[in-house]
Scaffold this motif. Structure first.
Motif, mmCIF file in Angstrom:
data_model
loop_
_atom_site.group_PDB
_atom_site.id
_atom_site.type_symbol
_atom_site.label_atom_id
_atom_site.label_comp_id
_atom_site.label_asym_id
_atom_site.label_seq_id
_atom_site.Cartn_x
_atom_site.Cartn_y
_atom_site.Cartn_z
ATOM 1 N N GLN A 1 30.830 119.033 72.309
ATOM 2 C CA GLN A 1 31.382 117.992 71.577
ATOM 3 C C GLN A 1 31.520 116.836 72.935
ATOM 4 O O GLN A 1 32.091 117.049 73.889
ATOM 5 C CB GLN A 1 32.878 118.367 71.030
ATOM 6 N N LEU A 2 31.344 115.567 72.371
ATOM 7 C CA LEU A 2 31.471 114.535 73.324
ATOM 8 C C LEU A 2 32.817 113.802 72.959
ATOM 9 O O LEU A 2 33.030 113.438 71.658
ATOM 10 C CB LEU A 2 30.429 113.482 72.914
ATOM 11 N N PHE A 3 33.643 113.544 73.726
ATOM 12 C CA PHE A 3 34.900 112.649 73.512
ATOM 13 C C PHE A 3 35.325 112.148 74.702
ATOM 14 O O PHE A 3 34.915 112.566 75.845
ATOM 15 C CB PHE A 3 35.895 113.560 72.686
ATOM 16 N N TYR A 4 36.213 111.163 74.713
ATOM 17 C CA TYR A 4 36.776 110.433 75.731
ATOM 18 C C TYR A 4 38.297 110.666 75.648
ATOM 19 O O TYR A 4 38.682 110.297 74.330
ATOM 20 C CB TYR A 4 36.252 109.162 75.929
ATOM 21 N N GLN A 5 39.049 110.745 76.632
ATOM 22 C CA GLN A 5 40.466 110.670 76.623
ATOM 23 C C GLN A 5 40.973 109.878 77.639
ATOM 24 O O GLN A 5 40.492 109.721 78.761
ATOM 25 C CB GLN A 5 41.085 112.191 76.838
ATOM 26 N N ASN A 6 41.958 108.997 77.287
ATOM 27 C CA ASN A 6 42.689 108.030 78.109
ATOM 28 C C ASN A 6 43.824 107.488 77.673
ATOM 29 O O ASN A 6 44.015 107.343 76.563
ATOM 30 C CB ASN A 6 41.852 106.691 78.210
ATOM 31 N N GLU A 7 45.037 107.778 78.567
ATOM 32 C CA GLU A 7 46.266 107.540 78.099
ATOM 33 C C GLU A 7 46.632 108.277 76.774
ATOM 34 O O GLU A 7 47.444 107.477 75.988
ATOM 35 C CB GLU A 7 46.537 106.176 78.247
ATOM 36 N N GLY B 1 26.489 111.190 78.073
ATOM 37 C CA GLY B 1 26.571 110.268 76.991
ATOM 38 C C GLY B 1 28.005 109.390 77.320
ATOM 39 O O GLY B 1 28.660 109.485 78.074
ATOM 40 N N VAL B 2 28.043 108.395 76.297
ATOM 41 C CA VAL B 2 29.392 107.405 76.271
ATOM 42 C C VAL B 2 29.768 107.501 74.719
ATOM 43 O O VAL B 2 29.237 107.970 73.868
ATOM 44 C CB VAL B 2 28.953 106.091 76.717
ATOM 45 N N VAL B 3 31.122 107.152 74.904
ATOM 46 C CA VAL B 3 31.629 107.211 73.431
ATOM 47 C C VAL B 3 32.082 105.768 73.149
ATOM 48 O O VAL B 3 32.359 104.831 73.905
ATOM 49 C CB VAL B 3 32.909 107.869 73.576
ATOM 50 N N ARG B 4 31.731 105.223 71.884
ATOM 51 C CA ARG B 4 32.260 104.083 71.544
ATOM 52 C C ARG B 4 33.605 103.997 71.529
ATOM 53 O O ARG B 4 34.237 104.798 70.461
ATOM 54 C CB ARG B 4 31.568 103.585 70.116
ATOM 55 N N LEU B 5 34.263 102.824 71.717
ATOM 56 C CA LEU B 5 35.923 102.898 71.837
ATOM 57 C C LEU B 5 36.382 102.019 70.648
ATOM 58 O O LEU B 5 35.419 101.113 70.017
ATOM 59 C CB LEU B 5 36.475 102.505 73.010
ATOM 60 N N PRO B 6 37.602 102.194 70.157
ATOM 61 C CA PRO B 6 37.940 101.326 68.867
ATOM 62 C C PRO B 6 37.615 100.014 69.241
ATOM 63 O O PRO B 6 37.735 99.462 67.890
ATOM 64 C CB PRO B 6 39.343 102.006 69.009
ATOM 65 N N ASP B 7 37.900 99.520 70.287
ATOM 66 C CA ASP B 7 37.685 98.130 70.575
ATOM 67 C C ASP B 7 36.367 97.605 70.484
ATOM 68 O O ASP B 7 35.816 96.475 70.879
ATOM 69 C CB ASP B 7 38.485 97.433 71.818
ATOM 70 N N GLY B 8 35.347 98.772 70.197
ATOM 71 C CA GLY B 8 33.742 98.195 70.226
ATOM 72 C C GLY B 8 32.994 98.341 71.667
ATOM 73 O O GLY B 8 31.864 98.485 71.851
ATOM 74 N N SER B 9 34.056 98.364 72.685
ATOM 75 C CA SER B 9 33.211 98.671 74.053
ATOM 76 C C SER B 9 32.762 100.192 74.175
ATOM 77 O O SER B 9 33.028 100.942 73.212
ATOM 78 C CB SER B 9 34.351 98.347 75.154
ATOM 79 N N ALA B 10 32.294 100.544 75.201
ATOM 80 C CA ALA B 10 31.838 101.792 75.529
ATOM 81 C C ALA B 10 32.799 102.344 76.698
ATOM 82 O O ALA B 10 33.255 101.672 77.466
ATOM 83 C CB ALA B 10 30.182 101.840 75.975
ATOM 84 N N SER B 11 32.991 103.799 76.556
ATOM 85 C CA SER B 11 33.652 104.259 77.544
ATOM 86 C C SER B 11 32.918 104.537 78.764
ATOM 87 O O SER B 11 31.852 104.320 78.752
ATOM 88 C CB SER B 11 34.055 106.114 76.996
ATOM 89 N N PRO B 12 33.648 104.827 79.885
ATOM 90 C CA PRO B 12 32.862 105.061 81.237
ATOM 91 C C PRO B 12 31.653 106.203 80.970
ATOM 92 O O PRO B 12 31.934 106.929 79.941
ATOM 93 C CB PRO B 12 33.793 105.477 82.074
#
Length: 172
Positions: A66-72, A141-152
Motif C-alpha cells: 500500500q502506497l501512502f504518505y504521512q505528515n503531521e 512512488g509518490v502520492v498526490r497531496l490534497p493541494d495537488g502537489s506531489a509528496s517527497p
C-alpha cells in the motif's frame, strides 16, 4: 540513510532503473517532486549489459503493498498512482540516491526498461506485482497531496525469494 542504501546495493549489483519519471517513480514533468531542470544530474554509473544479462526478467515471486504518505498526522492514500520496481544495482542505486535528494537523473539506457516493472494503485493505495524474479529491488512512488502537489519520493528496498509473496507499506 542514503549511504547505507548505496553501500548495500553495491554489494548486490544486479540491474538498473530508467529515469524516475519514465519508470513511474516520479510523475512525468513533476518538478515539485523531482526538482527543477536545474536539479537534473548526469549519470556517472554506466549501464552494464553484462550485469543485466545475468538477471531474470520474470519469476514466481509476488510483491503486494500500500502506497501512502504521512505528515503531521495526515495520512494521504496514493490513489491511482504508478509504483515502480527495479532490480537493485549500482546503476539503479545512483537513480535512487538522486530521487531521495529531490533531483531528477538524466534518462536511463533504454535496455533497462525490460527489467523495470510498474503497477497502478487502486482507490485504497494497494498495488500488486506478480511474476517477479527473486532478488533485491527498489520499489518507489509518490502520492498526490490534497493541494495537488506531489509528496517527497517514497522508496523501499525489498528482497524476494523464489515463489515468495511479500506485503509492504510503501510510506514516508
Amino acid at each position: 540513510m542514503r549511504a547505507l542504501i548505496a553501500t548495500s546495493l553495491l554489494a548486490l549489483i544486479l540491474t538498473g532503473c530508467q529515469t524516475l519519471s519514465e519508470s513511474g517513480i516520479l510523475p512525468d514533468g513533476d518538478d515539485q517532486a523531482a526538482g527543477s531542470g536545474a536539479n537534473q544530474v548526469k549519470r556517472t554509473v554506466a549501464f552494464s549489459p553484462e550485469e543485466y544479462a545475468q538477471l531474470e526478467k520474470s519469476g514466481t515471486a509476488t510483491l503486494k503493498g500500500q502506497l501512502f504518505y504521512q505528515n503531521e498526522g495526515l495520512k494521504v492514500i496514493g490513489r491511482d498512482q504508478r509504483v515502480s520496481l527495479a532490480p537493485a544495482t549500482r546503476y539503479s542505486a545512483e537513480a535512487a540516491d538522486a530521487a531521495l535528494a529531490g533531483k531528477r537523473i538524466e534518462p536511463a539506457d533504454p535496455r533497462a526498461r525490460a527489467y523495470t516493472h510498474t503497477a497502478t494503485t487502486d482507490d485504497d493505495g494497494h498495488f500488486t506485482f506478480t511474476g517477479l524474479p527473486s532478488g533485491v529491488f527498489y520499489v518507489g512512488g509518490v502520492v498526490r497531496l490534497p493541494d495537488g502537489s506531489a509528496s517527497p519520493y517514497i522508496l523501499k528496498q525489498v528482497r524476494l525469494g523464489d515463489g515468495q509473496t511479500r506485503t509492504i507499506e510503501l510510506t514516508r
